[in-house]
Design an enzyme around this catalytic site. Structure first.
Site, mmCIF file in Angstrom:
data_model
loop_
_atom_site.group_PDB
_atom_site.id
_atom_site.type_symbol
_atom_site.label_atom_id
_atom_site.label_comp_id
_atom_site.label_asym_id
_atom_site.label_seq_id
_atom_site.Cartn_x
_atom_site.Cartn_y
_atom_site.Cartn_z
ATOM 1 C CB CYS A 103 39.457 66.203 34.326
ATOM 2 S SG CYS A 103 39.643 67.877 33.681
ATOM 3 C CG HIS A 212 43.319 65.947 37.314
ATOM 4 N ND1 HIS A 212 43.415 65.114 36.216
ATOM 5 C CD2 HIS A 212 42.743 67.087 36.878
ATOM 6 C CE1 HIS A 212 42.917 65.743 35.149
ATOM 7 N NE2 HIS A 212 42.505 66.941 35.530
ATOM 8 C CD GLU A 214 44.601 62.075 37.547
ATOM 9 O OE1 GLU A 214 44.567 62.743 36.487
ATOM 10 O OE2 GLU A 214 43.695 62.144 38.410
#
Length: 257
Positions: A103, A212, A214
């Site tokens: 991002c 994302h 994660e």
């Protein structure tokens, strides 16, 4: 019914791989990225943007957030942070240190010219937050080797300046050289050219990704679907293999920065 939130035990051979997680003023996903590395089996190392030392890490992640409040352009100020000079040198060195930008980190990598193109406001001019289906287009990078070509995954997406743009010559080059790493599937959430969600450099050690991964690494805290279909209780962990890929890349021949 009680949900099973257990995760497979990580590969013990990966624990010695040290991955630096850079924090800039305005970064907000650094702890999530660190947790993703730890869950994948590696060792996360906090790095401060104003320092001048990579602390001997094997790879680096530039996490998501809004560094410097996205003033001027998203990532434009962070590109000049002292630590970025070290990261650029390490990524371009013979050792080809793996670097991932997520991002805002992707935005910083384009501003630092480690990746081509640029990120601008979403075409609908609104912040978007949703679980996003992606197709893995290139599995020959340090961050995608654990996937199969054409595999579809689901990871969260949250951005305001997520529209990937570049000139036609650059777009043609990326497509011809297979340097589109990830592509949006089913819906283009921000107007990115050719549905591009992530790109890689020519050597495959630097990858930028707008969604994302994660946030899709731990059962019970991820999306409610995966590339294979719906799952229960937020069990989507399709993002985990991005981090495992980098750890295994280092173990299989990477060198320290």
């Amino acid at each position: 019914m009680v949900a099973d939130l257990s995760s497979p035990s990580p590969d013990g051979t990966l624990v010695d791989v040290r991955v630096g997680i850079v924090t800039f003023p305005g970064t907000l996903d650094d702890r999530d990225a660190a947790r993703a590395i730890d869950i994948a089996g590696g060792t996360s190392v906090p790095l401060w943007y104003a320092d001048d030392d990579l602390q001997g890490v094997d790879a680096v992640i530039l996490p998501g957030g809004f560094s410097y409040g996205d003033y001027l352009r998203a990532g434009a100020i962070s590109r000049f942070a002292p630590l970025m000079s070290r990261i650029v040198d390490a990524a371009n060195s013979d050792a080809a240190m793996p670097v991932l930008g997520i991002c805002n980190g992707f935005q910083i990598l384009t501003e630092a010219h480690l990746l081509p193109g640029s990120m601008i406001r979403n075409d609908h001019l609104k912040f978007v937050c949703r679980d996003q289906r992606l197709r893995v287009e290139n599995t020959e990078t340090a961050w995608t080797a654990e996937y199969t070509a054409g595999q579809e995954i689901v990871v969260p997406l949250k951005n305001n300046d997520g529209q990937y743009v570049c000139d036609q010559a650059t777009l043609d080059m990326l497509e011809a050289e297979g340097r589109v790493a990830f592509r949006y599937v089913g819906h283009n959430p921000n107007g990115s050219l050719n549905d591009i969600a992530g790109v890689t450099n020519a050597r495959g050690n630097v990858v930028g990704l707008m969604p994302h991964p994660e946030h899709a690494v731990e059962p019970g805290f991820g999306p409610d679907s995966t590339g294979q279909g719906p799952v229960t209780m937020g069990d989507g962990t399709d993002g985990l293999d991005i981090f495992i890929s980098a750890l295994k890349t280092v173990v299989n021949g990477g060198t320290r920065a």
